[in-house]
Design a protein around this motif. Structure first.
Motif, PDB file in Angstrom:
ATOM      1  N   LYS A   2       0.713  -1.093  -0.003  1.00  0.00           N
ATOM      2  CA  LYS A   2      -0.093  -0.061  -0.019  1.00  0.00           C
ATOM      3  C   LYS A   2       0.789   1.182   0.143  1.00  0.00           C
ATOM      4  CE  LYS A   2      -3.890   2.132   2.259  1.00  0.00           C
ATOM      5  NZ  LYS A   2      -5.062   2.130   3.081  1.00  0.00           N
ATOM      6  N   SER A   3       1.851   1.350   0.586  1.00  0.00           N
ATOM      7  CA  SER A   3       2.904   2.463   0.801  1.00  0.00           C
ATOM      8  C   SER A   3       3.336   2.727  -0.625  1.00  0.00           C
ATOM      9  CB  SER A   3       4.015   2.416   1.958  1.00  0.00           C
ATOM     10  OG  SER A   3       4.683   1.331   1.411  1.00  0.00           O
ATOM     11  N   ASP A   4       3.662   1.830  -1.435  1.00  0.00           N
ATOM     12  CA  ASP A   4       4.185   1.962  -2.644  1.00  0.00           C
ATOM     13  C   ASP A   4       3.098   2.770  -3.708  1.00  0.00           C
ATOM     14  OD1 ASP A   4       6.566   0.551  -2.248  1.00  0.00           O
ATOM     15  OD2 ASP A   4       5.811  -1.413  -3.101  1.00  0.00           O
ATOM     16  N   LEU A   5       1.895   2.890  -3.276  1.00  0.00           N
ATOM     17  CA  LEU A   5       1.044   3.458  -4.177  1.00  0.00           C
ATOM     18  C   LEU A   5       1.270   5.158  -3.941  1.00  0.00           C
ATOM     19  CD1 LEU A   5      -2.290   1.492  -3.313  1.00  0.00           C
ATOM     20  CD2 LEU A   5      -0.952   1.328  -5.340  1.00  0.00           C
ATOM     21  N   ASN A   6       1.964   5.576  -2.827  1.00  0.00           N
ATOM     22  CA  ASN A   6       2.208   6.987  -2.587  1.00  0.00           C
ATOM     23  C   ASN A   6       3.359   7.464  -3.212  1.00  0.00           C
ATOM     24  OD1 ASN A   6      -0.509   7.215  -0.995  1.00  0.00           O
ATOM     25  ND2 ASN A   6       0.843   6.537   0.529  1.00  0.00           N
ATOM     26  N   ILE A   7       4.234   6.552  -3.980  1.00  0.00           N
ATOM     27  CA  ILE A   7       5.608   6.927  -4.527  1.00  0.00           C
ATOM     28  C   ILE A   7       5.306   7.241  -5.937  1.00  0.00           C
ATOM     29  CG2 ILE A   7       7.635   6.023  -5.308  1.00  0.00           C
ATOM     30  CD1 ILE A   7       7.407   3.991  -2.876  1.00  0.00           C
TER      31      ILE A   7
END
Length: 70
Positions: A2-7
């Motif tokens: 999920k954190s990769d979606l903000n990159i």
């Protein structure tokens, strides 16, 4: 994850400017990216400046790569 979606893969993880990554700009393009040129290098000391969560997720821009050589 999920954190990769903000990159934002189009932004340099060091300065936040557009990194002009050919692969991200056009995944179907068969052109070489600027970072593949023989005179471009990414020393470990430069890569270590990238926040851990962004390593191998977003490309360093040409300006940051060139500025590090100085």
């Amino acid at each position: 994850t999920k954190s990769d979606l903000n990159i934002n893969q189009q932004r340099c993880p060091l300065c936040g400017e557009h990194n002009h990554c050919a692969k991200v700009d056009d995944p179907t393009a068969c052109t070489d990216c600027w970072c593949q040129a023989a005179d471009v290098s990414f020393p470990n000391e430069l890569i270590e400046q990238v926040p851990t969560q962004l390593r191998n997720k977003a490309c360093i821009c040409q300006k940051c790569a060139n500025d590090f050589k100085v």
